[in-house]
Design a protein around this motif. Structure first.
Motif, PDB file in Angstrom:
ATOM      1  N   GLN A  39       0.835  -1.202   0.000  1.00 49.21           N
ATOM      2  CA  GLN A  39       0.000   0.000   0.000  1.00 49.21           C
ATOM      3  C   GLN A  39       0.871   1.254   0.000  1.00 49.21           C
ATOM      4  O   GLN A  39       0.568   2.224  -0.697  1.00 49.21           O
ATOM      5  CB  GLN A  39      -0.937   0.001   1.197  1.00 49.21           C
ATOM      6  N   LEU A  40       1.956   1.225   0.781  1.00 50.47           N
ATOM      7  CA  LEU A  40       2.882   2.357   0.780  1.00 50.47           C
ATOM      8  C   LEU A  40       3.476   2.555  -0.610  1.00 50.47           C
ATOM      9  O   LEU A  40       3.646   3.690  -1.073  1.00 50.47           O
ATOM     10  CB  LEU A  40       3.988   2.146   1.815  1.00 50.47           C
ATOM     11  N   ALA A  41       3.804   1.457  -1.292  1.00 52.30           N
ATOM     12  CA  ALA A  41       4.347   1.543  -2.646  1.00 52.30           C
ATOM     13  C   ALA A  41       3.329   2.175  -3.595  1.00 52.30           C
ATOM     14  O   ALA A  41       3.690   3.000  -4.445  1.00 52.30           O
ATOM     15  CB  ALA A  41       4.753   0.157  -3.139  1.00 52.30           C
ATOM     16  N   GLY A  44       3.170   5.850  -2.806  1.00 56.52           N
ATOM     17  CA  GLY A  44       4.424   6.452  -3.259  1.00 56.52           C
ATOM     18  C   GLY A  44       4.472   6.604  -4.774  1.00 56.52           C
ATOM     19  O   GLY A  44       4.933   7.627  -5.299  1.00 56.52           O
ATOM     20  N   ALA A  45       3.992   5.587  -5.489  1.00 59.06           N
ATOM     21  CA  ALA A  45       3.964   5.653  -6.950  1.00 59.06           C
ATOM     22  C   ALA A  45       3.023   6.751  -7.422  1.00 59.06           C
ATOM     23  O   ALA A  45       3.346   7.498  -8.366  1.00 59.06           O
ATOM     24  CB  ALA A  45       3.551   4.308  -7.531  1.00 59.06           C
ATOM     25  N   LEU A  46       1.873   6.880  -6.770  1.00 60.85           N
ATOM     26  CA  LEU A  46       0.958   7.971  -7.128  1.00 60.85           C
ATOM     27  C   LEU A  46       1.617   9.329  -6.917  1.00 60.85           C
ATOM     28  O   LEU A  46       1.511  10.228  -7.755  1.00 60.85           O
ATOM     29  CB  LEU A  46      -0.329   7.897  -6.300  1.00 60.85           C
ATOM     30  N   GLY A  47       2.306   9.476  -5.769  1.00 61.28           N
ATOM     31  CA  GLY A  47       3.001  10.729  -5.493  1.00 61.28           C
ATOM     32  C   GLY A  47       4.092  11.009  -6.510  1.00 61.28           C
ATOM     33  O   GLY A  47       4.262  12.154  -6.959  1.00 61.28           O
ATOM     34  N   PRO A  58      -4.932  16.377  -8.559  1.00 61.86           N
ATOM     35  CA  PRO A  58      -6.302  15.973  -8.159  1.00 61.86           C
ATOM     36  C   PRO A  58      -6.610  14.518  -8.522  1.00 61.86           C
ATOM     37  O   PRO A  58      -7.301  13.825  -7.778  1.00 61.86           O
ATOM     38  CB  PRO A  58      -7.208  16.930  -8.931  1.00 61.86           C
ATOM     39  N   VAL A  59      -6.087  14.043  -9.654  1.00 56.21           N
ATOM     40  CA  VAL A  59      -6.304  12.656 -10.046  1.00 56.21           C
ATOM     41  C   VAL A  59      -5.617  11.722  -9.055  1.00 56.21           C
ATOM     42  O   VAL A  59      -6.185  10.709  -8.632  1.00 56.21           O
ATOM     43  CB  VAL A  59      -5.793  12.404 -11.487  1.00 56.21           C
ATOM     44  N   ALA A  60      -4.393  12.060  -8.659  1.00 57.01           N
ATOM     45  CA  ALA A  60      -3.654  11.254  -7.687  1.00 57.01           C
ATOM     46  C   ALA A  60      -4.396  11.203  -6.355  1.00 57.01           C
ATOM     47  O   ALA A  60      -4.486  10.144  -5.713  1.00 57.01           O
ATOM     48  CB  ALA A  60      -2.247  11.808  -7.496  1.00 57.01           C
ATOM     49  N   VAL A  61      -4.954  12.330  -5.939  1.00 53.55           N
ATOM     50  CA  VAL A  61      -5.695  12.372  -4.670  1.00 53.55           C
ATOM     51  C   VAL A  61      -6.949  11.512  -4.743  1.00 53.55           C
ATOM     52  O   VAL A  61      -7.259  10.767  -3.805  1.00 53.55           O
ATOM     53  CB  VAL A  61      -6.034  13.833  -4.292  1.00 53.55           C
ATOM     54  N   VAL A  62      -7.661  11.572  -5.856  1.00 48.73           N
ATOM     55  CA  VAL A  62      -8.877  10.765  -6.018  1.00 48.73           C
ATOM     56  C   VAL A  62      -8.526   9.279  -6.028  1.00 48.73           C
ATOM     57  O   VAL A  62      -9.208   8.469  -5.386  1.00 48.73           O
ATOM     58  CB  VAL A  62      -9.634  11.169  -7.310  1.00 48.73           C
ATOM     59  N   LEU A  63      -7.464   8.899  -6.730  1.00 50.27           N
ATOM     60  CA  LEU A  63      -7.044   7.497  -6.755  1.00 50.27           C
ATOM     61  C   LEU A  63      -6.625   7.021  -5.368  1.00 50.27           C
ATOM     62  O   LEU A  63      -6.976   5.907  -4.954  1.00 50.27           O
ATOM     63  CB  LEU A  63      -5.905   7.304  -7.753  1.00 50.27           C
ATOM     64  N   ALA A  64      -5.886   7.836  -4.643  1.00 48.82           N
ATOM     65  CA  ALA A  64      -5.459   7.468  -3.288  1.00 48.82           C
ATOM     66  C   ALA A  64      -6.665   7.338  -2.365  1.00 48.82           C
ATOM     67  O   ALA A  64      -6.745   6.399  -1.561  1.00 48.82           O
ATOM     68  CB  ALA A  64      -4.476   8.495  -2.743  1.00 48.82           C
ATOM     69  N   ALA A  65      -7.614   8.259  -2.469  1.00 50.42           N
ATOM     70  CA  ALA A  65      -8.806   8.207  -1.629  1.00 50.42           C
ATOM     71  C   ALA A  65      -9.634   6.958  -1.943  1.00 50.42           C
ATOM     72  O   ALA A  65     -10.125   6.281  -1.034  1.00 50.42           O
ATOM     73  CB  ALA A  65      -9.654   9.462  -1.824  1.00 50.42           C
ATOM     74  N   GLY A  66      -9.769   6.628  -3.220  1.00 48.07           N
ATOM     75  CA  GLY A  66     -10.509   5.429  -3.601  1.00 48.07           C
ATOM     76  C   GLY A  66      -9.841   4.171  -3.073  1.00 48.07           C
ATOM     77  O   GLY A  66     -10.501   3.264  -2.566  1.00 48.07           O
ATOM     78  N   HIS A  67      -8.522   4.123  -3.161  1.00 49.78           N
ATOM     79  CA  HIS A  67      -7.776   2.975  -2.637  1.00 49.78           C
ATOM     80  C   HIS A  67      -7.961   2.860  -1.135  1.00 49.78           C
ATOM     81  O   HIS A  67      -8.171   1.761  -0.613  1.00 49.78           O
ATOM     82  CB  HIS A  67      -6.297   3.125  -3.000  1.00 49.78           C
ATOM     83  N   TRP A  68      -7.900   3.969  -0.441  1.00 51.16           N
ATOM     84  CA  TRP A  68      -8.075   3.966   1.014  1.00 51.16           C
ATOM     85  C   TRP A  68      -9.478   3.492   1.392  1.00 51.16           C
ATOM     86  O   TRP A  68      -9.642   2.713   2.330  1.00 51.16           O
ATOM     87  CB  TRP A  68      -7.806   5.359   1.579  1.00 51.16           C
ATOM     88  N   LEU A  69     -10.487   3.957   0.653  1.00 48.82           N
ATOM     89  CA  LEU A  69     -11.865   3.549   0.946  1.00 48.82           C
ATOM     90  C   LEU A  69     -12.064   2.050   0.732  1.00 48.82           C
ATOM     91  O   LEU A  69     -12.759   1.391   1.512  1.00 48.82           O
ATOM     92  CB  LEU A  69     -12.852   4.339   0.093  1.00 48.82           C
ATOM     93  N   ILE A  70     -11.455   1.507  -0.303  1.00 47.21           N
ATOM     94  CA  ILE A  70     -11.567   0.070  -0.551  1.00 47.21           C
ATOM     95  C   ILE A  70     -10.926  -0.711   0.582  1.00 47.21           C
ATOM     96  O   ILE A  70     -11.487  -1.696   1.067  1.00 47.21           O
ATOM     97  CB  ILE A  70     -10.933  -0.297  -1.912  1.00 47.21           C
ATOM     98  N   GLN A  71      -9.749  -0.285   1.036  1.00 50.13           N
ATOM     99  CA  GLN A  71      -9.073  -0.969   2.137  1.00 50.13           C
ATOM    100  C   GLN A  71      -9.882  -0.861   3.421  1.00 50.13           C
ATOM    101  O   GLN A  71      -9.969  -1.811   4.192  1.00 50.13           O
ATOM    102  CB  GLN A  71      -7.667  -0.397   2.346  1.00 50.13           C
ATOM    103  N   ASP A  72     -10.478   0.301   3.651  1.00 53.07           N
ATOM    104  CA  ASP A  72     -11.303   0.497   4.843  1.00 53.07           C
ATOM    105  C   ASP A  72     -12.511  -0.434   4.821  1.00 53.07           C
ATOM    106  O   ASP A  72     -12.872  -1.025   5.837  1.00 53.07           O
ATOM    107  CB  ASP A  72     -11.745   1.958   4.939  1.00 53.07           C
TER     108      ASP A  72
END
Length: 88
Positions: A39-41, A44-47, A58-72
């Motif tokens: 997950q850190l990778a 980090g890749a998005l960043g 904004p695209v990176a933030v949306v992708l990170a937020a979506g990934h976080w929501l799926i994990q949650d």
């Protein structure tokens, strides 16, 4: 006998949840959960992609937020399964 089974289920749930990452106690902040290495990778890749301007921030933030929501959601489902096992 039922108490032993309940303890076994609770231990299994704890192991599943602890495999999702670990937490660190930071002074002044409190307990902070650290994601698993893959997950850190991902974050980090998005960043890195956003910093290199390959994708927009904004695209990176949306992708990170979506990934976080799926994990949650995955963690919540594991917790609900554990609760159902405890009640059984």
């Amino acid at each position: 006998m039922a108490e032993k089974s309940l303890t076994g289920h609770r231990n299994a749930v704890d192991r599943v949840l602890s495999a999702q990452g670990f937490a660190v106690d930071l002074p002044g902040i409190g307990r902070v959960r650290i994601p698993r290495p893959e997950q850190l990778a991902y974050y980090g890749a998005l960043g890195a992609l956003a910093a290199a301007e390959i994708i927009e921030w904004p695209v990176a933030v949306v992708l990170a937020a979506g990934h976080w929501l799926i994990q949650d959601q995955h963690n919540r489902i594991a917790h609900q399964i554990g609760e159902a096992l405890e009640e059984a």
